[in-house]
Write a protein that holds these residues in place. Structure first.
Motif: not given
Length: 178
Positions: A85-105
């Protein structure tokens, strides 16, 4: 090398490899180094000496560089919220992710799965999340070496009608990998 030096180097190396079937030259795609191999250290010293004397090429010689890579070995779920938030319009994003290795090596690159249901994140921001992860793979989090392969599943998230934009979601994804 200046361009005339690289021309002389390639000319010299091709002539020397024509003369000597035990001498081989190739270029490492990852490091850009020209790798020469032969019958031993003395053989290679003679080749380098001939390059200097006969073809007037000054070469830097040493052990080949190693092109390191980073890898992900386990999976984790992570929520990242980017708020500014920097006065005026701010920035916002919210993500829930699952990160891992690929199934196919064998596969390389980013495997991105969008599992968002019910429009918790507007459809136009999803490619920005993918782009953020793809960009952050170029410099891994451990030592800055590239990540070869990774699987990311976008599970959930939220947005703000005014403060959310594509850049916010891209930055949020980059922060999530870190």
């Amino acid at each position: 090398f200046p361009s005339h030096d690289s021309e002389r180097l390639s000319t010299g190396l091709s002539k020397l490899s024509e003369e000597d079937p035990t001498f081989r030259v190739n270029t490492d795609q990852d490091t850009g180094q020209t790798i020469i191999s032969g019958m031993g250290e003395l053989h290679l010293e003679i080749i380098v000496d001939r390059l200097k004397r006969e073809f007037k090429v000054e070469v830097n010689q040493g052990a080949p560089q190693v092109a390191y890579r980073e890898d992900i070995s386990g999976s984790t779920e992570h929520r990242e919220v980017y708020k500014k938030q920097t006065g005026g319009r701010g920035k916002f994003a919210d993500i829930l992710v699952k990160i891992g290795p690929q199934d196919n090596a064998e596969k390389k690159g980013l495997e991105f799965i969008n599992s968002i249901k019910g429009g918790n994140i507007p459809r136009e921001f999803i490619p920005s999340v993918e782009k953020g992860f793809k960009e952050s793979m170029k410099n891994g989090v451990l030592a800055g070496f590239p990540l070869e392969a990774m699987k990311v599943e976008l599970i959930d998230g939220s947005f703000h009608a005014v403060d959310s934009d594509s850049l916010s979601f891209e930055l949020c994804a980059k922060m999530a990998l870190s």
